[in-house]
Design an enzyme around this catalytic site. Structure first.
Site, short mmCIF file in Angstrom:
data_model
loop_
_atom_site.label_atom_id
_atom_site.label_comp_id
_atom_site.label_asym_id
_atom_site.label_seq_id
_atom_site.Cartn_x
_atom_site.Cartn_y
_atom_site.Cartn_z
N GLU A 119 15.24 20.36 65.42
CA GLU A 119 15.84 19.03 65.47
C GLU A 119 15.65 18.43 66.87
OE1 GLU A 119 20.02 16.93 64.08
OE2 GLU A 119 20.11 18.84 65.15
N LYS A 196 19.14 12.41 58.05
CA LYS A 196 20.25 13.38 58.06
C LYS A 196 21.45 12.87 57.26
CE LYS A 196 22.77 16.10 61.56
NZ LYS A 196 22.76 16.39 63.01
N CYS A 233 20.38 20.12 60.27
CA CYS A 233 21.45 20.62 61.13
C CYS A 233 22.82 20.72 60.43
CB CYS A 233 21.55 19.77 62.40
SG CYS A 233 22.50 20.57 63.72
#
Length: 389
Positions: A119, A196, A233
């Site tokens: 990331e 995300k 993440c």
């Protein structure tokens, strides 16, 4: 980072041997033999000269009569930043690109088909600071920004699909920012992008000051080598996020991350979440974490009440692969850059599904109805008390 533990594996190998080591490997990793894959001597030499680790492991499937093996070589890269964060933005970015290109070149020489980067791989993790200047200067177009153009050339050169995690500036919608995975085909074309889904609001993780939850759903990208998805993440803490990538047909789900070892951090969960996802969804997972300490020019405060500080602490690396049967390989170092390669037979996904019947027994209809009730403003939890009639 000399005082930091190099890796979990180093602790085990330094203290166990013989049958004890075999039993530990069987119980923890899922097999006594890690099935290491040989690395070219030239690759080992480049890794040594550039101070990064390299390792490769096999995840074979059983031989079938009706399908040939579906072998794909997958790589993940973890790394630290290069120059101090008070240097000009382009200097910081170019230094990282120069370093990581050497690792990508080795991945290409090793025949990696699909490569995923961590990331925000081309920048420091600036989102702890809450400062907009100068950090928003790292943002760029997903389709034609300098990082994407840089990687497209490498994708074509090595016939490699590359997953690149960037701070995206959406030029078509007012220049707003997103945490975005760009999927670059082995032909150099952009297959698509995924933004995300879940944004942290905990401790030093202040990402909602820069961008909000993504709007691309649970995209699965059909590449030449297999169907891949990117659970970015913080999304690893949400089991339905993992599940929906599986429902959409993902065979490999990457989890590029930036997560720390500080008290209240995630290190003790790291070895569990992506592994659980591989098991319950019957696909391969690949969690990737950045490495090192990153210090910023100005102090920032934490939602955990800590005194003002300039560094979040150690990004602990430890990237690894896990198969749909729950078997995983040793991870990379906690403190050092590295390239980890897995030689997968994607036939294993269906073999595990046939054996365990998780998709046959998951009862989505029941849970869909239960979730519909939970979303009702008049929802009452289904709790039964002892004397209730």
């Amino acid at each position: 980072m000399d005082k930091e533990t190099h890796s979990f594996e180093a602790i085990i190998n330094n203290n166990l041997s013989g049958r004890d080591l075999d039993e530990f490997n069987r119980i923890y990793y899922g097999r006594t033999n890690h099935l290491e894959v040989p690395i070219k001597e030239s690759s080992i030499a480049v890794a040594k000269d550039n101070n990064f680790d390299i390792a490769a492991y096999a995840f074979p499937a059983k031989k079938e009569s009706t399908r040939p093996p579906r072998i794909v070589k997958v790589g993940i890269i973890q790394h630290s930043i290069v120059v101090p964060t008070d240097r000009p933005i382009n200097e910081q970015k170019n230094a990282i690109l120069t370093k990581v290109k050497k690792i990508i070149d080795v991945a290409g020489q090793e025949g990696v088909n699909i490569l995923c980067l961590q990331e925000f791989w081309n920048m420091p993790y600036v989102f702890c600071t809450r400062e907009k200047h100068p950090w928003c200067e790292f943002a760029e177009s997903a389709e034609n920004g300098p990082t994407t153009r840089f990687l497209r050339e490498l994708a074509v050169k090595y016939s490699m699909v590359i997953v690149s995690m960037i701070l995206e500036r959406d030029e078509n919608h007012g220049g707003v920012l997103w945490d975005t995975a760009v999927i670059i085909s082995d032909t150099g074309n952009i297959i698509g992008k995924h933004r995300k889904n879940h944004i942290p609001r905990v401790g030093d993780f202040n990402e909602s000051n820069y961008y909000m939850e993504g709007n691309t759903g649970h995209s699965v990208f059909a590449t030449r080598y297999g169907k891949i998805a990117v659970n970015i993440c913080f999304g690893r803490h949400h089991v339905l996020n993992w599940m929906m990538f599986g429902q959409n047909g993902a065979e490999i789900v990457f989890n590029p991350s930036a997560t720390i070892a500080a008290e209240g951090g995630s290190e003790w969960m790291w070895n569990v979440e992506a592994r659980n996802a591989a098991i319950t969804n019957c696909y391969f997972t690949a969690p990737i974490n950045r490495v090192g300490y990153e210090e910023f020019p100005n102090e920032f405060t934490s939602a955990d009440g800590k005194p003002a500080h300039k560094s979040m602490g150690l990004f602990y690396g430890s990237s690894y692969f896990c198969g749909p049967d729950g078997v995983r390989c040793p991870g990379l170092s906690r403190t050092k850059d590295g390239l980890l390669i897995a030689v997968m037979d994607l036939n294993m996904n269906r073999q595990v599904r046939d054996r365990r019947c998780y998709y046959m027994t998951q009862r989505l209809d029941m849970y869909a109805e239960s979730l519909r009730k939970v979303l009702d403003l008049e929802f009452k939890p289904q709790v039964v008390y002892e004397n209730e009639k």
